[in-house]
Design a protein around this motif. Structure first.
Motif, PDB file in Angstrom:
ATOM      1  N   UNK A  29       0.848  -1.188   0.000  1.00 45.11           N
ATOM      2  CA  UNK A  29       0.000   0.000   0.000  1.00 45.11           C
ATOM      3  C   UNK A  29       0.881   1.235   0.000  1.00 45.11           C
ATOM      4  N   UNK A  30       0.702   2.086  -1.024  1.00 42.41           N
ATOM      5  CA  UNK A  30       1.448   3.345  -1.089  1.00 42.41           C
ATOM      6  C   UNK A  30       0.654   4.398  -0.322  1.00 42.41           C
ATOM      7  N   UNK A  31       1.360   5.084   0.568  1.00 40.82           N
ATOM      8  CA  UNK A  31       0.735   6.037   1.478  1.00 40.82           C
ATOM      9  C   UNK A  31       1.217   7.459   1.239  1.00 40.82           C
ATOM     10  N   UNK A  32       0.323   8.400   1.420  1.00 40.69           N
ATOM     11  CA  UNK A  32       0.630   9.827   1.408  1.00 40.69           C
ATOM     12  C   UNK A  32      -0.348  10.479   2.377  1.00 40.69           C
ATOM     13  N   UNK A  33      -0.221  11.758   2.614  1.00 41.48           N
ATOM     14  CA  UNK A  33      -1.093  12.423   3.582  1.00 41.48           C
ATOM     15  C   UNK A  33      -2.402  12.893   2.980  1.00 41.48           C
ATOM     16  N   UNK A  34      -2.421  13.210   1.699  1.00 43.99           N
ATOM     17  CA  UNK A  34      -3.632  13.728   1.051  1.00 43.99           C
ATOM     18  C   UNK A  34      -4.783  12.745   1.194  1.00 43.99           C
ATOM     19  N   UNK A  35      -5.990  13.266   1.346  1.00 48.34           N
ATOM     20  CA  UNK A  35      -7.143  12.389   1.434  1.00 48.34           C
ATOM     21  C   UNK A  35      -8.037  12.471   0.202  1.00 48.34           C
ATOM     22  N   UNK A  36      -7.724  13.367  -0.719  1.00 49.61           N
ATOM     23  CA  UNK A  36      -8.514  13.518  -1.936  1.00 49.61           C
ATOM     24  C   UNK A  36      -7.904  12.779  -3.112  1.00 49.61           C
ATOM     25  N   UNK A  37      -8.505  13.009  -4.280  1.00 51.41           N
ATOM     26  CA  UNK A  37      -8.035  12.302  -5.478  1.00 51.41           C
ATOM     27  C   UNK A  37      -6.853  12.983  -6.154  1.00 51.41           C
ATOM     28  N   UNK A  38      -6.516  14.202  -5.750  1.00 49.57           N
ATOM     29  CA  UNK A  38      -5.419  14.925  -6.376  1.00 49.57           C
ATOM     30  C   UNK A  38      -4.131  14.682  -5.595  1.00 49.57           C
ATOM     31  N   UNK A  39      -3.626  13.484  -5.682  1.00 47.96           N
ATOM     32  CA  UNK A  39      -2.427  13.091  -4.947  1.00 47.96           C
ATOM     33  C   UNK A  39      -1.565  12.217  -5.842  1.00 47.96           C
ATOM     34  N   UNK A  40      -0.264  12.390  -5.722  1.00 46.74           N
ATOM     35  CA  UNK A  40       0.653  11.615  -6.557  1.00 46.74           C
ATOM     36  C   UNK A  40       0.554  10.108  -6.312  1.00 46.74           C
ATOM     37  N   UNK A  41       0.057   9.695  -5.128  1.00 44.93           N
ATOM     38  CA  UNK A  41       0.003   8.250  -4.866  1.00 44.93           C
ATOM     39  C   UNK A  41      -0.940   7.545  -5.834  1.00 44.93           C
ATOM     40  N   UNK A  42      -1.976   8.237  -6.311  1.00 47.64           N
ATOM     41  CA  UNK A  42      -2.887   7.650  -7.295  1.00 47.64           C
ATOM     42  C   UNK A  42      -2.160   7.455  -8.627  1.00 47.64           C
ATOM     43  N   UNK A  43      -1.342   8.410  -8.984  1.00 50.24           N
ATOM     44  CA  UNK A  43      -0.541   8.319 -10.212  1.00 50.24           C
ATOM     45  C   UNK A  43       0.478   7.193 -10.064  1.00 50.24           C
ATOM     46  N   UNK A  44       1.129   7.140  -8.913  1.00 55.73           N
ATOM     47  CA  UNK A  44       2.126   6.098  -8.652  1.00 55.73           C
ATOM     48  C   UNK A  44       1.486   4.712  -8.723  1.00 55.73           C
ATOM     49  N   UNK A  45       0.336   4.545  -8.102  1.00 53.00           N
ATOM     50  CA  UNK A  45      -0.356   3.251  -8.135  1.00 53.00           C
ATOM     51  C   UNK A  45      -0.704   2.858  -9.574  1.00 53.00           C
ATOM     52  N   UNK A  46      -1.177   3.805 -10.354  1.00 54.51           N
ATOM     53  CA  UNK A  46      -1.509   3.518 -11.761  1.00 54.51           C
ATOM     54  C   UNK A  46      -0.250   3.111 -12.539  1.00 54.51           C
ATOM     55  N   UNK A  47       0.859   3.781 -12.260  1.00 53.71           N
ATOM     56  CA  UNK A  47       2.116   3.423 -12.929  1.00 53.71           C
ATOM     57  C   UNK A  47       2.548   1.998 -12.531  1.00 53.71           C
TER      58      UNK A  47
END
Length: 140
Positions: free
Chosen positions: A115-133
């Motif tokens: 699980x990739x973690x970041x502090x943001x709780x919305x959809x505008x976070x690099x972790x979503x991009x990282x997960x897609x990659x």
């Protein structure tokens, strides 16, 4: 399998619920406030956007699509991956001669769920991009 979550949201879960998240990897440039080290298993600062890219996005000099493009280019161009492991209780810092995305993929092979973690709780976070990659299977 890769998952994503806010480190703050995950912190509120009980031990049984946290187990479903597998290896918890913080992918932020800086450590988030109020999060003790035992809340994550590893920290990979090099999986986060660069300070320059983060600053440009926060100052509205980059749109979200431009930010995504810059972040993906940074991840493709990496030569070293910094990892701090908290497994076993004693922090160990290691630099690997690979990209963060390649190291995360090797962690998935070893641990199953990452699980990739970041502090943001919305959809505008690099972790979503990282997960897609990570899920694309394409070598970036």
């Amino acid at each position: 399998m890769f998952r994503e979550a806010s480190v703050y949201a995950l912190r509120k879960l009980g031990p049984e619920q946290k187990a479903a998240y597998g290896l918890r990897v913080l992918t932020m440039r800086w450590w988030p406030r109020g999060i003790p080290r035992q809340e994550v298993d590893m920290w990979i600062p090099s999986a986060a956007p660069s300070v320059q890219t983060l600053q440009a996005y926060r100052e509205n000099r980059l749109s979200w699509p431009q930010f995504v493009e810059a972040y993906q280019a940074e991840q493709r161009g990496q030569a070293l991956c910094q990892v701090i492991s908290y497994l076993g209780g004693v922090p160990q810092q290691v630099r690997f001669p690979s990209r963060a995305i390649d190291h995360l993929r090797s962690l998935e092979q070893r641990y199953g769920t990452v699980t990739v973690l970041c502090w943001e709780q919305g959809k505008w976070c690099h972790r979503h991009v990282l997960k897609a990659m990570l899920e694309s299977g394409v070598r970036v």
